[in-house]
Design an enzyme around this catalytic site. Structure first.
Site, mmCIF file in Angstrom:
data_model
loop_
_atom_site.group_PDB
_atom_site.id
_atom_site.type_symbol
_atom_site.label_atom_id
_atom_site.label_comp_id
_atom_site.label_asym_id
_atom_site.label_seq_id
_atom_site.Cartn_x
_atom_site.Cartn_y
_atom_site.Cartn_z
ATOM 1 N N ASP B 269 0.831 -1.192 0.000
ATOM 2 C CA ASP B 269 0.000 0.000 0.000
ATOM 3 C C ASP B 269 0.867 1.245 0.000
ATOM 4 O O ASP B 269 0.661 2.186 -0.768
ATOM 5 C CB ASP B 269 -0.863 -0.023 1.262
ATOM 6 C CG ASP B 269 -1.996 0.950 1.163
ATOM 7 O OD1 ASP B 269 -2.409 1.461 2.208
ATOM 8 O OD2 ASP B 269 -2.453 1.198 0.038
ATOM 9 N N ASP B 376 -9.595 -0.614 3.670
ATOM 10 C CA ASP B 376 -9.060 -0.320 4.991
ATOM 11 C C ASP B 376 -9.877 -0.965 6.078
ATOM 12 O O ASP B 376 -9.360 -1.618 6.978
ATOM 13 C CB ASP B 376 -9.069 1.197 5.234
ATOM 14 C CG ASP B 376 -8.056 1.892 4.393
ATOM 15 O OD1 ASP B 376 -8.269 3.061 4.082
ATOM 16 O OD2 ASP B 376 -7.057 1.248 4.046
#
Lengths: 227, 458
Positions: B269, B376
């Site tokens: 990420d 998330d």
């Protein structure tokens, strides 16, 4: 809460290392190490409370500089209360949640000869601890702000004393009663430190509408209303 | 359960979205046009969220690009006020994100603790083919690393594929993919979940009732997520599908692989969002250039759009408090849709402070919301759920991970306010979470257990 957790982490690390370096079989030594671990943990908690105070001071200054009227939207007293409360909540939760989870399951309390009042005393002790942390937070921050270091020392000493008193469990008369007395004293001390007084109590109880009372908002970053 | 997990890519879809917190400031792009509210969204945020030290020049450029504002002057003078607003809104955003993240985690932990199904080992995904039932530790470690490599490469491939699709404007394909993913989530996984919950509590339910319940749930969910619906209902649905997805991951990822995957995904990420050639960053920039709103079902948004005293007639038609995501129909989405990442199973992560409707002529009352990608939610919940499922210290570890993740989210939002550009939301939280998980499980748990057995309090 995060700061408390970090302090607990460090304390457990110290205890863990000390246990592994020592003789596992010696029960007295292990108990002594436990006492040592608990004391270290208390000291670390207070140290982290101080660190948190420093952090909040910095943040307070930052907020004050950028706010419109030069004052920070949240007062140091509110921060002290919140910090104490969160320390108390996380400490209480960590102490009691496993006991609560176990209390659901089937079982008999104290079947091996321990006290059958384990659950209820744990509940009371946790409550006292949460309240104590809140009061300590208020007193601590105020003491740091006004640089009254004897207050700080008293807070740390009372924390150590409280933790030490729990070592007297299961002799609950000797541990619970003094702890509650300490809680009461700390509560009164915190009340007067935070600016309370008998007049305030009377005013509050008589529910008079005060024109010049300030409305303190608890939500973050709200400027308190003022006349 | 493995059979349906093949080419439909239901599971890794979510993995494809990278989390990135989008800042308010958009890169200076000459495509902002007058009167386009979408541009305002970027500019307004650039204005409003401006902090003095951090991004002066881009802000000025953005101001220059501001079409209808005519308020660069006003901006400079009220910068202090904006900073205060930034902070105020920043704190509010933090709270607005804490609540859904907490809710998702609560749902996942509650399910894990009560429904035995999700902690039973019933096979693995095809994306993690190596088993962990090996005799030696080294072999197990090797297998988990290999599993991770496979999983991450699948994710990378899907993300790149999505970026390409988006670049070449194959919107229909993306829409179809999205709709298929959410269909599967809303119907199939809910059916399984409901079945397991009913089994756990020994509640009998006949098929017609089941069908009715699931049909209604799924249909309303599809409408809410992909079309219009009340904001809170949409948020609730997004939380539920994130929780469902997280539960699937918790069930089907083997232990060590799960932890290694969590770590690897936060590194990925970080790279995907921050590197210049990272797929997510390219996605973000493309979306910003086109001023398009992000696809629904990929982003959790807490924005409520309502304005008082509109200067623009078209915005007045919007009406209050409708989190409308119909960019397609509207064309005037004012949100910035930074990360179009994967419209997979709502995996996008790109929290972006959205500025729904802004008019510069008057002071509008609007709630600026924050957006956080659903990926998330999913990975946070996977971490906490795994902690709840596998930690022997039970609740202490779960709580410690929970606090760690929230603090990480807080810090990430702080960084977002400082840097004002797309930021990955996973790394800090997952790092804290992993550190706290392993340390609490191995260090704190014996300490607290020993203390509790003597009824000592610290």
């Amino acid at each position: 809460a995060f700061f408390w957790l970090v302090s607990l982490l460090l304390a457990s690390l110290i205890w863990f290392i000390s246990v592994h370096l020592s003789d596992r079989e010696d029960a007295k030594l292990q108990y002594g190490l436990l006492v040592f671990g608990a004391a270290v943990s208390v000291l670390l908690q207070e140290a982290f409370r101080f660190a948190y105070f420093k952090l909040l001071k910095k943040a307070d200054e930052g907020l004050a500089t950028i706010s419109e009227d030069g004052r920070s939207p949240i007062s140091l007293r509110q921060m002290a209360y919140v910090s104490g409360l969160s320390f108390g909540i996380i400490s209480g939760v960590f102490s009691v949640i496993n006991i609560l989870a176990d209390s659901i399951g089937p079982g008999i309390v104290g079947i091996h000869g321990d006290s059958p009042y384990y659950f209820i005393t744990s509940a009371f002790l946790t409550m006292a601890l949460v309240l104590l942390h809140t009061f300590w937070g208020v007193i601590f921050f105020d003491a740091c702000e006004k640089r009254r270091y004897w207050c700080l020392g008293l807070v740390v000493a009372s924390h150590l004393l409280t933790s030490g008193l729990t070592f007297l469990n299961p002799w609950y008369e000797a541990s619970l009663v003094p702890i509650f007395i300490i809680t009461l004293c700390m509560g009164l001390w915190a009340f007067f430190t935070a600016g309370g007084s008998f007049r305030n109590i009377l005013k509050c109880l008589s529910c008079k509408q005060e024109d010049d009372s300030r409305v303190m908002m608890y939500s973050a970053l709200q400027v308190p209303f003022e006349d | 359960m493995i059979t349906f997990m093949n080419n439909s890519d239901s599971e890794e879809e979510p993995c494809n979205e990278r989390t990135s917190l989008m800042s308010a400031e958009s890169p200076p792009v000459p495509s902002y046009q007058d009167g386009l509210q979408a541009s305002e969204a970027g500019e307004v945020q650039a204005h409003r969220k401006r902090r003095t030290g951090s991004s002066r020049s881009p802000n000025n450029i953005a101001d220059g690009n501001m079409s209808d504002s005519g308020v660069p002057v006003r901006e400079s003078t009220s910068e202090n006020e904006e900073e205060e607003l930034t902070l105020k809104y920043g704190a509010k955003h933090v709270i607005m994100l804490f609540v859904p993240v907490t809710l998702c985690m609560i749902v996942v932990v509650a399910t894990i603790k009560s429904v035995r199904f999700y902690t039973e080992k019933n096979g693995q995904l095809i994306y993690t083919p190596f088993s962990e039932d090996t005799p030696s530790v080294g072999q197990r470690l090797l297998n988990s690393v290999l599993n991770t490599i496979i999983m991450i490469s699948v994710i990378v491939v899907m993300t790149v594929f999505l970026v390409l699709l988006y670049k070449y404007r194959c919107y229909k394909f993306i829409h179809g993919w999205l709709i298929l993913s959410s269909l599967m989530l809303l119907f199939l996984f809910t059916y399984i979940y409901l079945g397991e919950v009913l089994k756990t509590y020994n509640v009998a339910m006949d098929y017609p009732t089941l069908f009715l319940v699931i049909w209604n749930f799924g249909a309303v969910g599809m409408i809410c997520i992909h079309w219009k619906g009340p904001l809170q209902l949409q948020q609730a649905y997004l939380i539920m599908i994130s929780a469902l997805m997280a539960l699937v991951f918790i069930k089907y990822l083997p232990e060590w692989s799960a932890w290694v995957i969590l770590g690897a995904i936060s590194i990925y990420d970080l790279m995907a969002v921050l590197c210049p050639k990272g797929p997510l960053r390219m996605l973000v920039e493309t979306a910003q250039e086109r001023n398009e709103p992000i696809f629904p079902a990929l982003i959790y948004s807490s924005a409520m759009m309502w304005t008082v005293g509109m200067a623009k007639p078209d915005t007045a038609a919007r009406g209050p408090s409708q989190q409308t995501w119909d960019a397609a129909e509207d064309g005037r989405e004012n949100h910035r849709s930074p990360s179009h990442a994967d419209p997979q199973m709502s995996e996008t992560r790109s929290p972006v402070p959205t500025r729904p409707i802004t008019s510069f002529e008057e002071l509008e009352e609007e709630e600026r919301g924050v957006k956080l990608g659903l990926g998330d939610f999913i990975f946070y919940s996977v971490l906490v759920g795994k902690a709840a499922a596998t930690a022997s210290g039970d609740w202490n570890t779960t709580l410690a991970c929970f606090v760690a993740i929230l603090i990480g989210l807080c810090l990430t939002l702080l960084l977002l306010a400082v840097f004002k550009k797309a930021l990955p939301a996973l790394p800090i939280s997952i790092t804290f979470g992993l550190v706290f998980y392993f340390s609490t499980d191995n260090l704190v748990r014996p300490f607290m257990d020993t203390l509790a057995s003597h009824q000592l309090y610290i």
